[in-house]
Design a protein around this motif. Sequence first.
Motif, PDB file in Angstrom:
ATOM      1  N   ASN A  46      -2.109   1.627  11.629  1.00 15.00           N
ATOM      2  CA  ASN A  46      -3.021   2.093  10.572  1.00 15.00           C
ATOM      3  C   ASN A  46      -2.427   3.360   9.951  1.00 15.00           C
ATOM      4  O   ASN A  46      -2.001   4.263  10.674  1.00 15.00           O
ATOM      5  CB  ASN A  46      -4.403   2.439  11.139  1.00 15.00           C
ATOM      6  CG  ASN A  46      -5.181   1.211  11.568  1.00 15.00           C
ATOM      7  OD1 ASN A  46      -5.661   1.136  12.671  1.00 15.00           O
ATOM      8  ND2 ASN A  46      -5.305   0.234  10.696  1.00 15.00           N
ATOM      9  N   GLY A  47      -2.409   3.401   8.625  1.00 15.52           N
ATOM     10  CA  GLY A  47      -1.920   4.601   7.946  1.00 15.52           C
ATOM     11  C   GLY A  47      -0.409   4.690   7.839  1.00 15.52           C
ATOM     12  O   GLY A  47       0.124   5.722   7.406  1.00 15.52           O
ATOM     13  N   LYS A  50       1.410   0.399   4.706  1.00 14.69           N
ATOM     14  CA  LYS A  50       1.500  -1.019   4.334  1.00 14.69           C
ATOM     15  C   LYS A  50       0.902  -1.279   2.953  1.00 14.69           C
ATOM     16  O   LYS A  50       1.535  -1.907   2.098  1.00 14.69           O
ATOM     17  CB  LYS A  50       0.790  -1.894   5.388  1.00 14.69           C
ATOM     18  CG  LYS A  50       1.418  -1.785   6.774  1.00 14.69           C
ATOM     19  CD  LYS A  50       0.727  -2.669   7.787  1.00 14.69           C
ATOM     20  CE  LYS A  50      -0.727  -2.348   8.013  1.00 14.69           C
ATOM     21  NZ  LYS A  50      -0.952  -0.959   8.525  1.00 14.69           N
ATOM     22  N   THR A  51      -0.340  -0.821   2.751  1.00 11.41           N
ATOM     23  CA  THR A  51      -0.977  -1.048   1.450  1.00 11.41           C
ATOM     24  C   THR A  51      -0.203  -0.324   0.353  1.00 11.41           C
ATOM     25  O   THR A  51      -0.038  -0.851  -0.758  1.00 11.41           O
ATOM     26  CB  THR A  51      -2.445  -0.559   1.478  1.00 11.41           C
ATOM     27  OG1 THR A  51      -3.121  -1.275   2.506  1.00 11.41           O
ATOM     28  CG2 THR A  51      -3.146  -0.814   0.152  1.00 11.41           C
ATOM     29  N   THR A  52       0.299   0.861   0.667  1.00 13.89           N
ATOM     30  CA  THR A  52       1.093   1.613  -0.313  1.00 13.89           C
ATOM     31  C   THR A  52       2.304   0.796  -0.746  1.00 13.89           C
ATOM     32  O   THR A  52       2.598   0.680  -1.951  1.00 13.89           O
ATOM     33  CB  THR A  52       1.535   2.951   0.312  1.00 13.89           C
ATOM     34  OG1 THR A  52       0.364   3.675   0.700  1.00 13.89           O
ATOM     35  CG2 THR A  52       2.359   3.768  -0.665  1.00 13.89           C
TER      36      THR A  52
HETATM   37  N1  LIG Z   1      -4.086   8.315  -3.081  1.00 14.95           N
HETATM   38  C1  LIG Z   1      -3.786   8.868  -1.895  1.00 14.95           C
HETATM   39  N2  LIG Z   1      -3.852  10.210  -1.733  1.00 14.95           N
HETATM   40  C2  LIG Z   1      -3.546  10.789  -0.533  1.00 14.95           C
HETATM   41  N3  LIG Z   1      -3.140  10.081   0.549  1.00 14.95           N
HETATM   42  C3  LIG Z   1      -3.049   8.748   0.435  1.00 14.95           C
HETATM   43  C4  LIG Z   1      -3.368   8.071  -0.786  1.00 14.95           C
HETATM   44  N4  LIG Z   1      -3.171   6.742  -0.590  1.00 14.95           N
HETATM   45  C5  LIG Z   1      -2.776   6.603   0.691  1.00 14.95           C
HETATM   46  N5  LIG Z   1      -2.706   7.817   1.311  1.00 14.95           N
HETATM   47  C6  LIG Z   1      -2.315   8.050   2.715  1.00 14.95           C
HETATM   48  O1  LIG Z   1      -1.102   7.374   2.940  1.00 14.95           O
HETATM   49  C7  LIG Z   1      -1.064   6.805   4.252  1.00 14.95           C
HETATM   50  C8  LIG Z   1      -0.764   5.326   4.157  1.00 14.95           C
HETATM   51  O2  LIG Z   1      -1.904   4.629   3.636  1.00 14.95           O
HETATM   52  P1  LIG Z   1      -1.939   3.059   3.536  1.00 14.95           P
HETATM   53  O3  LIG Z   1      -3.266   2.676   2.996  1.00 14.95           O
HETATM   54  O4  LIG Z   1      -0.748   2.589   2.790  1.00 14.95           O
HETATM   55  O5  LIG Z   1      -1.805   2.646   5.075  1.00 14.95           O
HETATM   56  P2  LIG Z   1      -1.903   1.221   5.782  1.00 14.95           P
HETATM   57  O6  LIG Z   1      -0.675   1.059   6.626  1.00 14.95           O
HETATM   58  O7  LIG Z   1      -2.178   0.165   4.777  1.00 14.95           O
HETATM   59  O8  LIG Z   1      -3.157   1.438   6.737  1.00 14.95           O
HETATM   60  P3  LIG Z   1      -4.238   0.389   7.345  1.00 14.95           P
HETATM   61  O9  LIG Z   1      -3.531  -0.442   8.376  1.00 14.95           O
HETATM   62  O10 LIG Z   1      -5.237   1.328   7.968  1.00 14.95           O
HETATM   63  O11 LIG Z   1      -4.810  -0.401   6.207  1.00 14.95           O
HETATM   64  C9  LIG Z   1      -2.397   7.140   4.890  1.00 14.95           C
HETATM   65  O12 LIG Z   1      -2.217   8.251   5.731  1.00 14.95           O
HETATM   66  C10 LIG Z   1      -3.300   7.480   3.715  1.00 14.95           C
HETATM   67  O13 LIG Z   1      -4.273   8.417   4.081  1.00 14.95           O
END
Ligand SMILES: Nc1ncnc2c1ncn2[C@@H]1O[C@H](COP(=O)(O)OP(=O)(O)OP(=O)(O)O)[C@@H](O)[C@H]1O
Length: 232
Positions: A46-47, A50-52
């Motif tokens: 998590n975090g 991935k979504t980024t």
């Molecule tokens: N617009 C934003 N401003 C500040 N921080 C951000 C922003 N978008 C994402 N983050 C941070 O970037 C990191 C990666 O976020 P992301 O959503 O890509 O993670 P993830 O791997 O998809 O997580 P999960 O498995 O929980 O869905 C996180 O720590 C999040 O808080």
Amino acid sequence: MTSDDGPAAPVVSVREATRAHGAVEALGATSAEVGPGEALVVAGRNGSGKTTLLRLVAGADLPTSGAVDVLGMPAFEARRRRREDLAVLLDGLPAYPDLTVAEHLALIAAAWGPRHRLGARPAPGVDDTLAAAGLTRVRDQYPGELSSGESQMFALACTLYRPAAVVVLDEPEQRLDADWRERARAMLRAALDAGRTLVVATHDLAFRADLTGERPGGGRRGREVELAAPTR
Ligand SMILES: Nc1ncnc2c1ncn2[C@@H]1O[C@H](COP(=O)(O)OP(=O)(O)OP(=O)(O)O)[C@@H](O)[C@H]1O
């Protein structure tokens, strides 16, 4: 695109891409590529970003450094110039409250008209698609009447029904029970067999194994990029 003297050109190419929001590093330097008919599985805690990364591939956001190309051009440009070839499911499906489940699929088929083909084959009909997704029972219901699992399968079915060469999916397994997860995995395998390229973020080990496993004809279905764990 294939050539006799080399591998197919990558459909998605990520080269040392990063994304920062001020002091927050949302995505550390990441590289990966996949060709036609292959899956890129994006794994990580998590975090981890991935979504980024998926947003960068979908052209919904720009990398802070590095490059993300889709279909031979920057993803941000592909989003506009090749919109028919990009189907993206990141934040749920925007739906028409007064059209039924079946009518949404009919609308997608009508919108793409004669181009409504998945790979070399014409797309299946609405009712066959609903049956494969396990949605026959709710074919005449409205989106607001669906359970959360039904909504997720509906969103997946609509996204995969688009005749796009590249499909981007964020955690397709979410809210699905075991039967629907299995159906969703079968739908993704069928998409790969039709020559489509998938970029899928997932926490589900069965999805990871399926999308990177052996094809019946030999060779792997895809590859995985594991993002570094964020510091907590
Ligand atoms: N617009 C934003 N401003 C500040 N921080 C951000 C922003 N978008 C994402 N983050 C941070 O970037 C990191 C990666 O976020 P992301 O959503 O890509 O993670 P993830 O791997 O998809 O997580 P999960 O498995 O929980 O869905 C996180 O720590 C999040 O808080």
